[in-house]
Write an enzyme that holds these catalytic residues in place. Structure first.
Site, mmCIF file in Angstrom:
data_model
loop_
_atom_site.group_PDB
_atom_site.id
_atom_site.type_symbol
_atom_site.label_atom_id
_atom_site.label_comp_id
_atom_site.label_asym_id
_atom_site.label_seq_id
_atom_site.Cartn_x
_atom_site.Cartn_y
_atom_site.Cartn_z
ATOM 1 N N HIS A 78 0.849 -1.187 0.000
ATOM 2 C CA HIS A 78 0.000 0.000 0.000
ATOM 3 C C HIS A 78 0.887 1.241 0.000
ATOM 4 C CE1 HIS A 78 -3.999 -1.869 1.620
ATOM 5 N NE2 HIS A 78 -3.483 -2.528 0.607
ATOM 6 N N TYR A 207 -9.413 5.887 6.714
ATOM 7 C CA TYR A 207 -9.618 6.291 8.108
ATOM 8 C C TYR A 207 -10.636 7.430 8.082
ATOM 9 C CZ TYR A 207 -5.450 3.686 9.564
ATOM 10 O OH TYR A 207 -4.531 2.688 9.840
ATOM 11 N N PRO A 299 -4.922 0.672 18.328
ATOM 12 C CA PRO A 299 -4.547 0.204 16.991
ATOM 13 C C PRO A 299 -4.619 1.257 15.885
ATOM 14 C CG PRO A 299 -6.716 -0.611 17.584
ATOM 15 C CD PRO A 299 -6.182 0.100 18.785
ATOM 16 N N LYS A 303 0.584 0.299 14.966
ATOM 17 C CA LYS A 303 1.961 0.267 15.446
ATOM 18 C C LYS A 303 2.334 -0.963 16.292
ATOM 19 C CE LYS A 303 4.042 3.789 13.762
ATOM 20 N NZ LYS A 303 3.834 3.211 12.438
ATOM 21 N N TYR A 391 3.623 6.668 9.929
ATOM 22 C CA TYR A 391 2.795 5.501 9.595
ATOM 23 C C TYR A 391 3.623 4.401 8.931
ATOM 24 C CZ TYR A 391 -1.500 3.006 8.359
ATOM 25 O OH TYR A 391 -2.502 2.062 8.268
HETATM 26 C C1 LIG Z 1 -7.772 -6.636 16.772
HETATM 27 C C2 LIG Z 1 -6.354 -6.179 16.779
HETATM 28 C C3 LIG Z 1 -5.871 -5.442 15.693
HETATM 29 C C4 LIG Z 1 -4.549 -5.028 15.667
HETATM 30 N N1 LIG Z 1 -4.104 -4.332 14.567
HETATM 31 C C5 LIG Z 1 -2.801 -4.012 14.480
HETATM 32 C C6 LIG Z 1 -2.255 -3.423 13.276
HETATM 33 O O1 LIG Z 1 -2.965 -3.164 12.293
HETATM 34 N N2 LIG Z 1 -0.928 -3.173 13.223
HETATM 35 C C7 LIG Z 1 -0.102 -3.456 14.287
HETATM 36 O O2 LIG Z 1 1.107 -3.215 14.177
HETATM 37 N N3 LIG Z 1 -0.582 -4.003 15.451
HETATM 38 C C8 LIG Z 1 -1.900 -4.309 15.564
HETATM 39 N N4 LIG Z 1 -2.372 -4.934 16.709
HETATM 40 C C9 LIG Z 1 -1.459 -5.206 17.815
HETATM 41 C C10 LIG Z 1 -0.649 -6.479 17.590
HETATM 42 O O3 LIG Z 1 -1.516 -7.571 17.380
HETATM 43 C C11 LIG Z 1 0.259 -6.721 18.802
HETATM 44 O O4 LIG Z 1 0.942 -5.521 19.071
HETATM 45 C C12 LIG Z 1 1.256 -7.853 18.557
HETATM 46 O O5 LIG Z 1 0.621 -9.097 18.589
HETATM 47 C C13 LIG Z 1 2.364 -7.836 19.611
HETATM 48 O O6 LIG Z 1 3.193 -8.963 19.444
HETATM 49 P P1 LIG Z 1 3.838 -9.648 20.716
HETATM 50 O O7 LIG Z 1 4.657 -10.785 20.181
HETATM 51 O O8 LIG Z 1 4.505 -8.634 21.538
HETATM 52 O O9 LIG Z 1 2.611 -10.154 21.595
HETATM 53 P P2 LIG Z 1 1.519 -11.253 21.259
HETATM 54 O O10 LIG Z 1 1.278 -11.370 19.810
HETATM 55 O O11 LIG Z 1 0.364 -10.955 22.147
HETATM 56 O O12 LIG Z 1 2.209 -12.597 21.708
HETATM 57 C C14 LIG Z 1 2.405 -12.923 23.075
HETATM 58 C C15 LIG Z 1 2.278 -14.419 23.219
HETATM 59 O O13 LIG Z 1 2.581 -14.773 24.570
HETATM 60 C C16 LIG Z 1 1.719 -15.819 24.972
HETATM 61 N N5 LIG Z 1 1.627 -15.834 26.435
HETATM 62 C C17 LIG Z 1 0.946 -14.979 27.251
HETATM 63 N N6 LIG Z 1 1.084 -15.342 28.528
HETATM 64 C C18 LIG Z 1 1.868 -16.449 28.536
HETATM 65 C C19 LIG Z 1 2.345 -17.296 29.567
HETATM 66 N N7 LIG Z 1 2.039 -17.063 30.861
HETATM 67 N N8 LIG Z 1 3.109 -18.371 29.233
HETATM 68 C C20 LIG Z 1 3.416 -18.614 27.925
HETATM 69 N N9 LIG Z 1 2.971 -17.839 26.909
HETATM 70 C C21 LIG Z 1 2.220 -16.769 27.215
HETATM 71 C C22 LIG Z 1 0.404 -15.463 24.290
HETATM 72 O O14 LIG Z 1 -0.428 -16.608 24.158
HETATM 73 C C23 LIG Z 1 0.869 -14.915 22.951
HETATM 74 O O15 LIG Z 1 0.876 -15.874 21.921
HETATM 75 C C24 LIG Z 1 -3.685 -5.334 16.769
HETATM 76 C C25 LIG Z 1 -4.172 -6.051 17.862
HETATM 77 C C26 LIG Z 1 -5.479 -6.466 17.887
HETATM 78 C C27 LIG Z 1 -5.966 -7.243 19.073
#
Ligand SMILES: Cc1cc2nc3c(=O)[nH]c(=O)nc-3n(C[C@H](O)[C@H](O)[C@H](O)COP(=O)(O)OP(=O)(O)OC[C@H]3O[C@@H](n4cnc5c(N)ncnc54)[C@H](O)[C@@H]3O)c2cc1C
Length: 397
Positions: A78, A207, A299, A303, A391
């Site tokens: 995009h 948006y 969201p 980011k 962005y």
């Molecule tokens: C609906 C939605 C839309 C979004 N849209 C965007 C977007 O457009 N762009 C963007 O950049 N971000 C977006 N985000 C945010 C993005 O999804 C998160 O920022 C991202 O997943 C962060 O990655 P992470 O690896 O830090 O955490 P997570 O993906 O949350 O991974 C953490 C992992 O740790 C595991 N865990 C938790 N507790 C424990 C435990 N006690 N023991 C073992 N494992 C555990 C969980 O099961 C999970 O799989 C969105 C989020 C949501 C909910």
């Protein structure tokens, strides 16, 4: 007392989201042994829909680290977004303004690619673990206790423990309260999100700020689309009929150009609450936080996933420097370095959120002021360029 087998490794990682898996992948590539412990099953993560927009720096991390090039072949580049207000669309042309793009590539596809790369390279990733516990964080040998999917109990002994367990995880709460500052705000609204089987209504994200509230018209692929509209945080998603949802979305993008959403069956609906959170510092002893475990953004600026990968880049280089160059200086600087980008992204997400949404309790002055701000942004090349740069993602330092 049940028998706990001891697993010795260099880096113990809690969480197999994008942060945990990407870190594990990069460390393995640098010859640094590690283990990842994840409470959900592979299938649950693969089928959970979350983020969708990848900054150019995130795409480069995936393609340049041998995760694979599916993001380029299956993702959609995009080159801009539309800001729509007073029923009129204004394009923010990323390529023209900053010479960069973003990619629409769902988070579950990122997960599939990272999990496949770890499996291909013989990575130790344990899914469906329970009773995760972290201890001895300030000792030279921090530990993780867990029960594996078969019910056997283990204790990981490592040098460095990484909390990549997301916003609902346990690791940050293991930092004693007196060593942790929780910076936190909640917003008085949420996003009502849907997935629909329909063709795209637009080639790029829209948006929209309207008198009825915010809406985001996004996509997944040629057949499935993602859309959101601003709702109350306690909205009951199941009480809405498809017809009501389409009516609500459409009236937020209505305008003199006659723009019409392409409709289809709605097969998923969620209400996503908004919060901004930063844990400071992102280190305690030999525990390092990465991704949503250390911070959450609303969201609106897309980011979250990108920040998680940006943390991992900084943390990987620091751990690599410790083992392969014998210097702990980058690890000591990790929290400060990562937090610089985190606060920039917090500001951008907060700014976008407040500019585009409508508070129920705000008086007409506030609505008009936000429209003035939108008008100032789109009518100035500098304003559009600020938005485009933030962005698409600041260059990884
Ligand atoms: C609906 C939605 C839309 C979004 N849209 C965007 C977007 O457009 N762009 C963007 O950049 N971000 C977006 N985000 C945010 C993005 O999804 C998160 O920022 C991202 O997943 C962060 O990655 P992470 O690896 O830090 O955490 P997570 O993906 O949350 O991974 C953490 C992992 O740790 C595991 N865990 C938790 N507790 C424990 C435990 N006690 N023991 C073992 N494992 C555990 C969980 O099961 C999970 O799989 C969105 C989020 C949501 C909910």
């Amino acid at each position: 007392m049940p028998h706990r087998s001891v697993i010795k490794t260099r880096v113990g990682i809690v969480g197999a989201g994008p942060a945990g898996l990407m870190l594990s992948h990069l460390l393995a590539g640098a010859g640094i042994e590690n283990i990842v412990l994840e409470k959900r099953s592979h299938e649950t993560i693969r089928t959970t829909h979350r983020a969708g927009i990848l900054e150019h720096g995130s795409v480069r991390m995936l393609t340049e680290s041998a995760v694979g090039g599916r993001v380029l072949t299956h993702g959609y580049r995009h080159d801009g977004i539309d800001l729509r207000f007073n029923g009129v669309s204004h394009r923010i042309d990323f390529q023209d303004l900053v010479g960069e793009s973003v990619w629409l590539y769902p988070q579950n596809e990122v997960f599939v690619d990272l999990a496949a790369a770890r499996a291909r390279d013989g990575g130790d990733v344990r899914y469906s673990v329970t009773d995760t516990e972290v201890l001895d964080l300030t000792s030279p040998v921090p530990k993780i206790r867990f029960t594996d999917a078969a019910g056997a109990e283990h204790e990981v002994h490592c040098d460095i423990l990484v909390g990549a367990d997301g916003s609902q995880g346990i690791t940050k709460w293991a930092i004693p309260a007196e060593h942790r500052k929780d910076n936190f705000i909640e917003y008085p609204f949420a996003w009502f999100g849907i997935l629909t089987e329909a063709p795209p209504s637009s080639d790029e994200l829209i948006y929209a700020n309207s008198e009825h509230g915010f809406a985001l018209i996004s996509q997944r692929n040629d057949h499935v689309q993602r859309m959101y509209f601003q709702s109350s945080p306690d909205e009951d998603a199941e009480s809405w009929s498809d017809e009501q949802i389409w009516h609500e979305l459409q009236r937020r993008v209505d305008g003199p150009d006659g723009f019409e959403l392409k409709r289809g069956p709605i097969f998923e609906r969620t209400v996503l609450k908004f919060r901004s959170y930063v844990c400071e510092p992102m280190r305690y002893g030999n525990l390092f936080l990465a991704g949503d475990a250390g911070h959450t953004v609303p969201p609106t600026g897309a980011k979250g996933l990108n920040l998680a990968l940006a943390d991992v880049k900084v943390l990987f280089e620091a751990i690599d420097s410790r083992y392969n160059a014998g210097s702990g200086a980058l690890l000591d600087a990790y929290s400060d370095t990562a937090l610089q980008r985190v606060w920039r992204a917090q500001n951008f997400s907060y700014w976008m959120t407040n500019m585009l949404h409508r508070r129920q309790d705000a008086n007409p002055f506030e609505h008009k002021r936000a429209l003035g701000e939108l008008s100032a942004v789109v009518s100035s090349r500098h304003g559009r360029a600020y938005l485009a740069e933030a962005y698409t993602g600041w260059t990884h330092g």
